[in-house]
Each structure stands twice: as structure tokens, then as C-alpha cells.
Design an enzyme around this catalytic site. Sequence first.
Site, mmCIF file in Angstrom:
data_model
loop_
_atom_site.group_PDB
_atom_site.id
_atom_site.type_symbol
_atom_site.label_atom_id
_atom_site.label_comp_id
_atom_site.label_asym_id
_atom_site.label_seq_id
_atom_site.Cartn_x
_atom_site.Cartn_y
_atom_site.Cartn_z
ATOM 1 N N GLU A 143 57.719 61.400 6.853
ATOM 2 C CA GLU A 143 58.179 62.149 8.025
ATOM 3 C C GLU A 143 57.096 62.059 9.094
ATOM 4 O OE1 GLU A 143 60.927 63.712 9.263
ATOM 5 O OE2 GLU A 143 59.658 64.187 10.974
ATOM 6 N N PRO B 62 64.313 67.292 6.215
ATOM 7 C CA PRO B 62 63.683 68.180 5.241
ATOM 8 C C PRO B 62 63.758 67.689 3.792
ATOM 9 C CG PRO B 62 65.841 69.038 5.848
ATOM 10 C CD PRO B 62 65.621 67.822 6.690
ATOM 11 N N CYS C 84 74.024 61.041 12.135
ATOM 12 C CA CYS C 84 75.082 62.051 12.164
ATOM 13 C C CYS C 84 75.659 62.088 13.571
ATOM 14 C CB CYS C 84 74.585 63.407 11.690
ATOM 15 S SG CYS C 84 73.160 63.980 12.592
HETATM 16 N N1 SAM Z 1 66.870 62.358 6.048
HETATM 17 C C1 SAM Z 1 66.747 63.770 6.305
HETATM 18 C C2 SAM Z 1 67.535 64.516 5.253
HETATM 19 O O1 SAM Z 1 68.453 63.936 4.654
HETATM 20 O O2 SAM Z 1 67.209 65.686 4.988
HETATM 21 C C3 SAM Z 1 67.193 64.125 7.710
HETATM 22 C C4 SAM Z 1 66.493 63.296 8.737
HETATM 23 S S1 SAM Z 1 66.838 63.716 10.392
HETATM 24 C C5 SAM Z 1 68.417 63.081 10.616
HETATM 25 C C6 SAM Z 1 65.848 62.579 11.263
HETATM 26 C C7 SAM Z 1 64.345 62.715 11.046
HETATM 27 O O3 SAM Z 1 63.686 61.716 11.844
HETATM 28 C C8 SAM Z 1 63.769 64.052 11.484
HETATM 29 O O4 SAM Z 1 63.067 64.645 10.439
HETATM 30 C C9 SAM Z 1 62.831 63.689 12.623
HETATM 31 O O5 SAM Z 1 61.665 64.475 12.651
HETATM 32 C C10 SAM Z 1 62.489 62.246 12.341
HETATM 33 N N2 SAM Z 1 62.071 61.482 13.546
HETATM 34 C C11 SAM Z 1 62.119 61.878 14.846
HETATM 35 N N3 SAM Z 1 61.626 60.930 15.644
HETATM 36 C C12 SAM Z 1 61.254 59.910 14.842
HETATM 37 C C13 SAM Z 1 60.641 58.654 15.081
HETATM 38 N N4 SAM Z 1 60.331 58.246 16.314
HETATM 39 N N5 SAM Z 1 60.385 57.871 14.014
HETATM 40 C C14 SAM Z 1 60.705 58.260 12.768
HETATM 41 N N6 SAM Z 1 61.276 59.443 12.494
HETATM 42 C C15 SAM Z 1 61.544 60.253 13.511
#
Ligand code: SAM
Length: 454
Positions: free
Chosen positions: A135, A115, A232
Site C-alpha cells: 500500500e 485495507p 469499482c
Molecule cells: N484492494 C483493496 C481491497 O480489496 O481491500 C482496495 C484497494 S483501493 C480500490 C485502491 C488502493 O490504491 C487504495 O488503498 C489507495 O490508497 C491505493 N492507491 C492510491 N493511489 C495509488 C497509486 N498512485 N499507486 C498505487 N496505489 C495507490
Amino acid sequence: MNLPESLLHSLNGIKGFDKEAFEQAHISGEPVVSIRQNPFKSLPVLSFQDITTTPVPWCPGGFYLSKRPSFTLDPVFHAGAYYVQEASSMFLWEVLNQVADLSSSQKILDLCAAPGGKSTLLASFFPDGLVVANEVIRTRVSVLAENIAKWGVDNVIVTNNDPKDFAGVQDYFDLIVVDAPCSGSGLFRKDPDALNEWSEENVTLCQHRQQRIIADILPSLKEGGILIYSTCSYSPQENEEVLDWMMEEMGMESVQLKLNENWNITETISTKHAAKGYRFYPDKLQGEGFFIAALKKTGTSTHTYSSPKEHSLSFASKKEIEHIQSFIHLPSLYIIFKQNDFFRAVKEECLSELEMLAKHLYIRKAGIELGSIKGKDFVPGHELALSLLPLQSIATIELDREAALQYLRKKEVQAQGPKGWSLVTHCGLPMGWIKVLPNRVNNYYPSEWRILKD
Ligand code: SAM
């Protein structure tokens, strides 16, 4: 909380892992609440009455809160004065401190951005840089764009692309952050439901996805550029093993960080190629489980970019600029372009970058939405209210907390002021627009952002 045996088993022998203390932290430990201040907006101390704050040691502007307030019911939060971010994640600031090159304007990609926690931190750290916050999941881009708009900065471009789509943008970024989707064990304390979804198979799936994401995006990093990789998750498969793979297959070099001993962050060394990684265990520090590492791209790529010869953006006409300038005095370093019916301001120095990126990527938001022209009226955009652009010449109406909450609920607001557009503020922080008419006040808070909680 019963932690998966196979997770505990996989952590045996990993530096810093103390099974008993780790389990205890999951049984009795309260999840930590922390916020990071927006350095461009002032945070009134008022909003944290009854709550004591202590600094997060590795991030200026990061604070632990002694208890969790209702952020939804804090107008200052909606004004973008702070972001609620997990303290361990804020270590990204210290990593940037140690690895970022600030001698020239940097181009940064936050690949997995929603987010927006890391993106708002990057925008704060690199006020003179260009941050692309991407994203892949469409439904998550709105919240990312909203959080960037609230942060008020004009140097973030929000895109909605798969990492593969960056194939046309090679050797371009100075720094890329991959905050990868992962199995999420580091957040078990905050989100016990994540326990039910955890499995060894999912860890393996996540590892493969992480490698795919990195392989897709590395061509976009300049030679000598820095990749910051984080998860995480506690699983070595998603952390140290991914670093080993990057060094073996992707020509990356590990970058060692200097740690303050008092922080109790654990440096690990991967088994095959001695890559340095940094682990955050909740039994050792005030924060949730987190892993981060920095790597440098070696190898010789020679791709160079030429700016597009012709502008692909549609610019505001002289008359339109005059109309907009009659509402807001935009500094001359901004260019006004038109997207659908809306005018947006972008710094001139970012223009060619934006046009180049727009050839390859789906741009969800760039610069600041100023508003639209409707007949003789200029209808100011919500992003303008929250931005850092100079709004001093515009009529302002200060709302107390209750009135500010009514405004955020998009309900009727009682306000005395000159007829026409006014900026409503709370504690001096702009919240959005109202239009004062002879017999009523129209509330222009965006419907999709309104708070539903009473
Ligand atoms: N960086 C964000 C923050 O600090 O608020 C949190 C990111 S969260 C750990 C990982 C993100 O990767 C999610 O928003 C998810 O939708 C996205 N994601 C999921 N599959 C993915 C893919 N195949 N390639 C790139 N991003 C992906």
C-alpha cells in the site's frame, strides 16, 4: 439518487448496460452485505443469530447476510474469523481458480492492497505461496497490517511503497493484482457521498493514474505471468480502454474466463483489441459495481535473481530461541529473526525472498510477531495470539460475548485462571493476551486496535 448524466451517457452501448434497470437499482436497491470466511479459523454459527446467510455463488466461504449486524460489536470479527467484503470483489477467487498456476509455489503481489480485502483472499487461495501486500499511502498501511495480522497467516509480507519502488524487483512475481484507485462509481449505492466527488475530469485523471501504476509495475511480472486488473468504476475509460492500452503498449494478452450463466456477470469485449473484461451491474446480480480482467504478460525478459549471499536479518541467539521455545513450541520450519526488540517467525523457505525484497522495499510486516524478552519474562506479541501457530500448550481462558467486548475495549476483564500469561478466547477463537497477577488481571489488547463503541 441522481446519477451523473455524463456517466450514464458514457455507458450507452456498453454491453449489459440497461439504463432504466441501472437507475432503478440505484434508487431502490439496498446495498448488499457480505462476508468471506477465514478458511483457517472456524466461524461459529452463533455469531449470526437472527441473520440468514446465503452463499456468494462465485466464492467458497463467501456469504450474503440478510441484514447488517454491528461488526464492531462482534468479537468473532475481531478474532479474524471473517472479512467484510463486497460480494462482487470476491469474484477474484473464481478468476484465480481459472488462471492461477498451482503446480508450484507462487509469488503474488497485491499492489494496491489497503485495507486488505483482496490480500486476505489471496492469502487464503495461496496458502503455500508468498503474498506481498503493498500500500502506497502510509496512513492506510496500519489497517492493512492489522487485517493481515487478524487473518493469522504467515505468508504475507506487508510493504509500504510506490509502484515505482518495485523497479528493483523485476521479473519476479507470478501474479500481480492491481485493484486500482478509481473514480468509484460502482460504490455509489454504498457511499452516496462518492457522487459529489465524481466528475468526467476525475475519470480521466484516474485513467492516467491507472496507466502509470500498471506501467510502473509490469516489469515486476514474470514473462507468462498474470496481471489481474480491477476497479469499482463503471467508466469504460478506466476499464476496457485501459485493457486496450495494455494490449497496445504493454505487450499484454487478454485471458478469457468461463462464466456460469446464472451469475449474470457480463463479459465485454474492448473496441480496439477485443480484450475481455467482466462487469458487475447491481441490477443484474447481488453485488455492487465492479470490473475485473486477467491479462498475460508476453515478451522476453531474462532477469534472474540470486539470493543474497549474506543474511541481512538479525537472528535470535540460541539462548533467545530457548527462551521463546519455553513459551511456544515453534515447528522447525520457522526461523526466528529480530526486528528492534521484537522476535518474528518466518518460514525458512520465505527467508531469502524476504531478504531480497527488503533490499528494495520498505517492509512493514513479515511473518508473525512472536513477542519480546523482558528480563526473565517472555512478553507474547498480539500477532502470535491471532496467528495459526500452535498455541495448545498455553493456558486459555474463554470469555463470553460481554467479557470479550470488555477485553476488546481494553477495559478490566474478570478472569479466573493460572497466574501469568493466558490466551483469551471467544467461541474458541483466540483474541489476545492477558496476564493474571495476584490481585488483578492486565489486559494486553493493543491500544490502537481497541474498540470505542459501547
Ligand atoms: N484492494 C483493496 C481491497 O480489496 O481491500 C482496495 C484497494 S483501493 C480500490 C485502491 C488502493 O490504491 C487504495 O488503498 C489507495 O490508497 C491505493 N492507491 C492510491 N493511489 C495509488 C497509486 N498512485 N499507486 C498505487 N496505489 C495507490
